[in-house]
Design an enzyme around this catalytic site. Structure first.
Site, PDB file in Angstrom:
ATOM      1  N   CYS A   1      -5.278  10.397  -2.280  1.00 50.70           N
ATOM      2  CA  CYS A   1      -6.114   9.581  -3.157  1.00 50.70           C
ATOM      3  C   CYS A   1      -5.676   9.812  -4.598  1.00 50.70           C
ATOM      4  O   CYS A   1      -4.839  10.676  -4.885  1.00 50.70           O
ATOM      5  CB  CYS A   1      -7.589   9.938  -2.981  1.00 50.70           C
ATOM      6  SG  CYS A   1      -8.019  11.590  -3.583  1.00 50.70           S
TER       7      CYS A   1
ATOM      8  N   ASP B   1      10.875  -6.018   5.998  1.00 50.53           N
ATOM      9  CA  ASP B   1      10.220  -4.713   5.863  1.00 50.53           C
ATOM     10  C   ASP B   1      10.918  -3.896   4.785  1.00 50.53           C
ATOM     11  O   ASP B   1      12.090  -4.124   4.466  1.00 50.53           O
ATOM     12  CB  ASP B   1      10.251  -3.964   7.201  1.00 50.53           C
ATOM     13  CG  ASP B   1       9.286  -2.797   7.230  1.00 50.53           C
ATOM     14  OD1 ASP B   1       8.216  -2.890   6.586  1.00 50.53           O
ATOM     15  OD2 ASP B   1       9.581  -1.781   7.892  1.00 50.53           O
ATOM     16  N   GLU B   2      10.196  -2.929   4.228  1.00 50.31           N
ATOM     17  CA  GLU B   2      10.712  -2.048   3.167  1.00 50.31           C
ATOM     18  C   GLU B   2      11.334  -2.877   2.039  1.00 50.31           C
ATOM     19  O   GLU B   2      12.407  -2.566   1.520  1.00 50.31           O
ATOM     20  CB  GLU B   2      11.738  -1.070   3.749  1.00 50.31           C
ATOM     21  CG  GLU B   2      11.204  -0.158   4.832  1.00 50.31           C
ATOM     22  CD  GLU B   2      10.197   0.870   4.335  1.00 50.31           C
ATOM     23  OE1 GLU B   2       9.965   0.944   3.105  1.00 50.31           O
ATOM     24  OE2 GLU B   2       9.624   1.597   5.176  1.00 50.31           O
TER      25      GLU B   2
ATOM     26  N   GLY C   1       0.837  -1.190   0.000  1.00 50.08           N
ATOM     27  CA  GLY C   1       0.000   0.000   0.000  1.00 50.08           C
ATOM     28  C   GLY C   1       0.874   1.243   0.000  1.00 50.08           C
ATOM     29  O   GLY C   1       2.096   1.159  -0.154  1.00 50.08           O
TER      30      GLY C   1
ATOM     31  N   MET D   1       2.357   5.024   1.649  1.00 45.22           N
ATOM     32  CA  MET D   1       2.884   5.423   2.956  1.00 45.22           C
ATOM     33  C   MET D   1       1.736   5.774   3.900  1.00 45.22           C
ATOM     34  O   MET D   1       0.674   6.234   3.466  1.00 45.22           O
ATOM     35  CB  MET D   1       3.838   6.615   2.817  1.00 45.22           C
ATOM     36  CG  MET D   1       5.184   6.263   2.191  1.00 45.22           C
ATOM     37  SD  MET D   1       6.338   7.662   2.165  1.00 45.22           S
ATOM     38  CE  MET D   1       6.720   7.813   3.921  1.00 45.22           C
TER      39      MET D   1
ATOM     40  N   GLY E   1      -0.086   1.766   7.238  1.00 42.97           N
ATOM     41  CA  GLY E   1       0.037   0.817   8.335  1.00 42.97           C
ATOM     42  C   GLY E   1       0.661  -0.513   7.955  1.00 42.97           C
ATOM     43  O   GLY E   1       0.436  -1.523   8.620  1.00 42.97           O
ATOM     44  N   LYS E   2       1.491  -0.520   6.913  1.00 43.41           N
ATOM     45  CA  LYS E   2       2.121  -1.767   6.443  1.00 43.41           C
ATOM     46  C   LYS E   2       3.054  -2.360   7.498  1.00 43.41           C
ATOM     47  O   LYS E   2       2.976  -3.545   7.815  1.00 43.41           O
ATOM     48  CB  LYS E   2       2.900  -1.505   5.148  1.00 43.41           C
ATOM     49  CG  LYS E   2       2.060  -0.969   4.003  1.00 43.41           C
ATOM     50  CD  LYS E   2       2.889  -0.735   2.769  1.00 43.41           C
ATOM     51  CE  LYS E   2       4.001   0.287   2.972  1.00 43.41           C
ATOM     52  NZ  LYS E   2       3.500   1.613   3.360  1.00 43.41           N
TER      53      LYS E   2
END
Length: 203
Positions: free
Chosen positions: A184, A89-90, A16, A18, A21-22
């Site tokens: 958006c 992560d990342e 998703g 930034m 909440g990944k």
């Protein structure tokens, strides 16, 4: 009566924009598995030193110890027969071999959980994420809230010195005062980005 024993080992992608909440979701899954006494090794790339040099840290402040590696192949050096789960992560900042590494680990019977941006600031696919989403068994795409209108945000707005970044800017910038917002589709601005009317001029 015979029961079929399914083989373990699969890949799951959390992605998703930034502020969606990944990392928070990745840490949540790590903590759930810790309660199940799973042996988990967490990794992050050397480029990610925003909050900590040796921890994965979410924007909300939750954190977990991690191994910092500069290349994807290094991950294999920290995985052994006692490892049940690998979390990364990342993942968008890793080299292309990360896909092969994840597939290798899954074939070894490990649960592989990765989190990363699906699009860069231009609104285009980011690095290895499309390949990982294709090969993964499970994909979770999270959204944030648009800072302009409050709609579901799926894009990352880069601001350089307070102004929307240009399409021609590098993916990773050094020396500029930059910040990011969740936007958006309609409020995401990238100056000089090709549009359909410019493409039609050549017809």
């Amino acid at each position: 009566m015979m029961y079929h024993q399914y083989q373990e080992g699969y890949i799951e992608v959390i992605t998703g924009c930034m502020f969606a909440g990944k990392t928070e979701e990745l840490i949540r899954r790590i903590n759930v598995l810790k309660y199940a006494n799973k042996n988990i090794v967490v990794f992050k790339p050397t480029v990610d030193d925003r909050y900590s040099s040796d921890e994965v840290v979410s924007h909300a402040g939750t954190r977990v110890k991690s191994v910092v590696v500069s290349s994807s192949i290094e991950i294999l050096d920290f995985v052994d027969a006692n490892t049940h789960v690998v979390a990364i992560d990342e993942v968008q900042f890793f080299d292309d071999n990360i896909v092969l590494v994840c597939e290798h680990l899954a074939l070894m019977g490990l649960r592989v959980m990765v989190a990363g941006l699906d699009m860069d600031f231009r609104g285009e696919p980011f690095g290895v994420i499309p390949s990982l989403m294709t090969t993964a068994e499970f994909v979770t795409k999270l959204t944030a809230v648009c800072t302009k209108c409050g709609a579901p945000a799926t894009r990352t707005q880069r601001l350089v010195n307070g102004e929307p970044a240009s399409y021609d800017d590098p993916i990773v910038m050094i020396g500029a005062s930059e910040s990011y917002e969740a936007r958006c589709r309609h409020d995401h601005i990238v100056t000089n980005k090709p549009k359909i009317n410019t493409l039609r001029k050549g017809e």
